[in-house]
Write a protein that holds these residues in place. Structure first.
Motif, PDB file in Angstrom:
ATOM      1  N   GLN A 181      70.565  87.048  53.748  1.00  0.00           N
ATOM      2  CA  GLN A 181      72.039  87.513  53.525  1.00  0.00           C
ATOM      3  C   GLN A 181      72.617  86.338  53.654  1.00  0.00           C
ATOM      4  N   ILE A 182      73.751  86.100  52.771  1.00  0.00           N
ATOM      5  CA  ILE A 182      74.602  84.815  52.602  1.00  0.00           C
ATOM      6  C   ILE A 182      76.062  85.317  52.818  1.00  0.00           C
ATOM      7  N   SER A 183      76.830  84.612  53.754  1.00  0.00           N
ATOM      8  CA  SER A 183      78.165  84.639  54.026  1.00  0.00           C
ATOM      9  C   SER A 183      78.962  83.272  54.237  1.00  0.00           C
ATOM     10  N   GLU A 184      80.094  83.519  54.297  1.00  0.00           N
ATOM     11  CA  GLU A 184      80.821  82.279  54.786  1.00  0.00           C
ATOM     12  C   GLU A 184      81.959  82.841  55.889  1.00  0.00           C
ATOM     13  N   THR A 185      81.826  82.173  57.134  1.00  0.00           N
ATOM     14  CA  THR A 185      82.773  82.623  58.437  1.00  0.00           C
ATOM     15  C   THR A 185      82.850  81.384  59.137  1.00  0.00           C
TER      16      THR A 185
ATOM     17  N   VAL B 106      76.589  80.532  56.006  1.00  0.00           N
ATOM     18  CA  VAL B 106      75.577  81.103  56.708  1.00  0.00           C
ATOM     19  C   VAL B 106      74.521  81.667  55.765  1.00  0.00           C
ATOM     20  N   ARG B 107      73.235  81.326  56.104  1.00  0.00           N
ATOM     21  CA  ARG B 107      72.139  81.857  55.425  1.00  0.00           C
ATOM     22  C   ARG B 107      70.809  82.514  56.236  1.00  0.00           C
ATOM     23  N   SER B 108      70.909  83.904  56.498  1.00  0.00           N
ATOM     24  CA  SER B 108      69.990  84.356  57.426  1.00  0.00           C
ATOM     25  C   SER B 108      68.646  84.963  56.271  1.00  0.00           C
ATOM     26  N   ARG B 109      67.551  84.948  57.010  1.00  0.00           N
ATOM     27  CA  ARG B 109      66.571  85.461  56.213  1.00  0.00           C
ATOM     28  C   ARG B 109      65.241  85.746  57.105  1.00  0.00           C
ATOM     29  N   ARG B 110      64.155  86.219  56.685  1.00  0.00           N
ATOM     30  CA  ARG B 110      63.082  86.695  57.251  1.00  0.00           C
ATOM     31  C   ARG B 110      61.689  86.233  56.465  1.00  0.00           C
TER      32      ARG B 110
END
Length: 260
Positions: free
Chosen positions: A122-126, A146-150
């Motif tokens: 998941q990628i977002s800007e915040t 923001v880069r979140s991953r598993r």
């Protein structure tokens, strides 16, 4: 029973179910029961020890709570099987791995013969959390990518990671895409003119939050390593903060410390 287990000690004050758990634990630790092997059935254990089913179930629950076994519905109880990755702090971010097109997780996992993969990207800007903003030296109005991953080994989740990078650096670059390319985030940063100098890491052990246990499919009683890493470029700029939660039974944290 194929597995040779000792009998119960009639004079000890240790509860019977704990004695049975001790015997099975010893068999696992001595690899008489190999990773992935099926633990003797409740019926076989009842016959061997001459005890009630509930006593056997209590013993098996002890092992599951310790993260040594996992129960599969309709199949039985199995010794937990996960390749342990030796995470060598002094080597994992070496430039030679990136030059070979391998991010740290890939290099480490392949080093133990595992098959690495990543999902849940998941990628977002915040706006960043306060502690992240402080680590990155950002102002009140600055944003982060923001880069979140598993991460998974042989299809089993072992780690979640969330990277925070200054939007002024990462926004609109390949770092903002699901596939960052060979060498990962750090190779892209160096290509963009941020040669990496060093990393600061903080590690602590704790029990997982409910969503973490679910994401990593942790057995009850399995703790996690919570690691926060800050990456610095050669000019001293903090270019990334990575918040990582790691299954403790999948990793060995290895460090080489200078004596002077």
């Amino acid at each position: 029973m194929t597995l040779a287990l000792p009998g119960l000690d009639p004079v000890t004050d240790r509860p019977v179910f704990k004695q049975i758990a001790d015997h099975l634990r010893d068999a696992i630790e001595q690899r008489k029961l190999e990773p992935g092997a099926k633990v003797p059935s409740e019926a076989k254990l009842m016959a061997h020890y001459g005890v009630a089913r509930m006593t056997i179930r209590n013993a098996l629950q002890v092992l599951q709570a310790e993260g040594l076994t996992v129960a599969e519905h309709g199949r039985g109880v199995f010794v937990r099987s996960r390749p342990q990755v030796r995470r060598l702090a002094s080597d994992r971010f070496a430039r030679r791995h990136r030059e070979q097109g391998k991010a740290a997780f890939i290099a480490e996992t392949e080093g133990v013969g595992g098959r690495p993969s990543v999902d849940s990207i998941q990628i977002s800007e915040t706006e960043p959390p306060a502690d992240v903003a402080q680590r990155l030296g950002l102002g009140e109005r600055d944003k982060v990518l923001v880069r979140s991953r598993r991460y998974l080994i042989n299809g089993h989740p072992v780690e979640t990671a969330t990277s925070y990078l200054p939007a002024s650096i990462a926004s609109g670059t390949r770092i903002a895409e699901p596939d960052t390319g060979p060498g990962g985030i750090y190779e892209r940063l160096e290509e963009m003119g941020y040669p990496l100098d060093h990393f600061d890491e903080e590690v602590r052990s704790r029990m997982p939050m409910r969503d973490e246990a679910k994401a990593l499919k942790l057995a009850p009683g399995t703790p996690v390593f919570h690691l926060v890493r800050t990456a610095y470029a050669e000019d001293g700029t903090a270019v990334e903060v990575c918040d990582t939660v790691m299954s403790s039974d999948a990793y060995v944290l290895s460090y080489q410390l200078p004596a002077r």
